[in-house]
Design an enzyme around this catalytic site. Structure first.
Site, short mmCIF file in Angstrom:
data_model
loop_
_atom_site.label_atom_id
_atom_site.label_comp_id
_atom_site.label_asym_id
_atom_site.label_seq_id
_atom_site.Cartn_x
_atom_site.Cartn_y
_atom_site.Cartn_z
N GLY A 161 8.94 4.16 -9.08
CA GLY A 161 8.56 4.89 -7.87
C GLY A 161 7.10 4.70 -7.51
O GLY A 161 6.75 4.48 -6.35
N TYR A 162 6.26 4.79 -8.51
CA TYR A 162 4.81 4.58 -8.32
C TYR A 162 4.54 3.16 -7.83
O TYR A 162 3.73 2.94 -6.92
CB TYR A 162 4.11 4.85 -9.65
CG TYR A 162 2.62 4.67 -9.66
CD1 TYR A 162 1.78 5.54 -8.97
CD2 TYR A 162 2.04 3.64 -10.40
CE1 TYR A 162 0.41 5.41 -9.01
CE2 TYR A 162 0.66 3.49 -10.45
CZ TYR A 162 -0.15 4.38 -9.76
OH TYR A 162 -1.52 4.22 -9.80
#
Length: 266
Positions: A161-162
Site C-alpha cells: 500500500g505504501y
C-alpha cells in the site's frame, strides 16, 4: 564538504519544507538553514513546530515561519505556500517530505487505511506541488524535491500500500520534470532505503513497542541486504535534498536518486 564550505549556497532563497515536526523533515530543514535559506516548515501537528523553528534560526536560517495544516487538503497546501509568498514574496524551493504510511500486510488494510496512506504520501505531494508551481511559473524558476522510498524498487514486507503511494510520487516527478523543464523548474526525487530514524532504530529492540508494532518486519534481515552494513543517516539524505536545489543544478531534472547504502543499484 564541510558546513563552512556549504554556507550560503541557498542565501536569498525561500524554501517550503513539509513534514517537519520530527525526524527526516527536521534534518532536511536544518541543512537548508545551514545553507542560508528562509524556510517555511509545515506539519499536521503544531506541537513541536515552534521548537523546530527556533532550532533552525539557531542553525543559520535568516527567517523561519511555521504552520500547522493538513497538507492532503487543498486549503492546507495553499495556506502553507501562501505563507512563504506573503512573508518573503516568493517560493523558490519545495521539498515534499510529508508522508508516513500505514505499514501492514496488504490484505489487513482497509479502504480507510489505504486511503490515509495515499493521502499522507501522494496527495500531500500533489497539492503542495500545485500550490508552489503557481508561483514558480510566474518567475520562471523553481526547485522541487520529492521524497520517495526505495521499497518501490526493492520490495519489502508489508509495504504494498505504501509503495503504491510512493510509486505515484515517482511517476509525478518524471512527468512534471518533462512538462516544466523549459520554464526554469526542476523536479527530482530522493528515494531513501533504510534510514536511521528513532522509530527504525527502536525496531532493533525486541522488547520495544515499536518492534511489536512492526513485528511483520525483521529489521535484522533487512540489514543483511545493505552492502554498507548500516542504516543511512538523516543528514546524508538531507545533504542530497539540498544539493538538488542549488541554483547551479539546472541540468539535473526528472531523476530519482536512491540513497540506500548500495541496497539497490543501477
Amino acid at each position: 564538504m564541510s558546513a563552512q564550505d556549504r554556507a550560503g549556497k541557498l542565501e536569498g532563497q525561500v524554501a517550503v519544507i513539509t513534514g517537519t515536526a520530527r525526524g527526516l523533515g527536521v534534518a532536511i530543514a536544518t541543512q537548508f538553514a545551514q545553507d542560508g535559506a528562509c524556510i517555511v516548515i509545515a506539519d499536521r501537528s503544531a506541537e513541536t513546530l515552534p521548537e523546530v523553528a527556533a532550532a533552525l534560526l539557531a542553525a543559520g536560517a535568516p527567517g523561519v515561519k511555521w504552520i500547522a495544516e493538513d497538507l492532503s487538503k487543498e486549503a492546507g497546501a495553499d495556506a502553507t505556500v501562501d505563507l512563504a509568498v506573503k512573508t518573503w514574496g516568493r517560493v523558490d524551493i519545495l521539498v515534499n517530505n510529508a508522508g508516513g504510511g500505514i505499514i501492514r500486510p496488504f490484505m489487513e488494510h482497509t479502504v480507510d487505511t489505504l486511503r490515509e496512506t495515499l493521502d499522507r504520501n501522494l496527495w500531500t505531494t500533489l497539492l503542495c506541488t500545485r500550490a508552489a508551481l503557481r508561483h514558480m511559473l510566474t518567475r520562471e524558476y523553481g526547485r522541487i524535491v520529492n521524497i520517495s522510498a526505495d521499497s518501490v524498487h526493492t520490495g519489502i514486507w508489508s509495504h504494498a500500500g505504501y509503495n503504491a503511494a510512493k510509486g505515484g510520487v515517482n511517476g509525478l516527478t518524471t512527468g512534471l520534470a518533462f512538462e516544466f523543464a523549459r520554464r526554469g523548474i526542476t523536479v527530482n526525487c530522493v528515494s531513501p532505503g533504510g534510514i536511521a530514524t528513532d522509530e527504525v532504530k527502536a525496531m532493533f529492540d525486541p522488547n520495544s513497542p515499536v518492534y511489536a508494532k512492526h513485528q511483520m518486519v525483521d529489521i535484522n534481515k533487512a540489514m543483511e541486504r545493505i552492502p554498507n552494513g548500516r542504516l543511512t543517516e538523516l543528514h546524508e539524505v538531507a545533504a542530497l535534498c539540498a544539493f538538488l536545489t542549488y541554483p547551479n543544478t539546472t541540468a539535473i531534472n526528472g531523476q530519482i536518486y536512491s540513497i540506500n547504502g548500495g541496497q539497490w543499484m543501477m
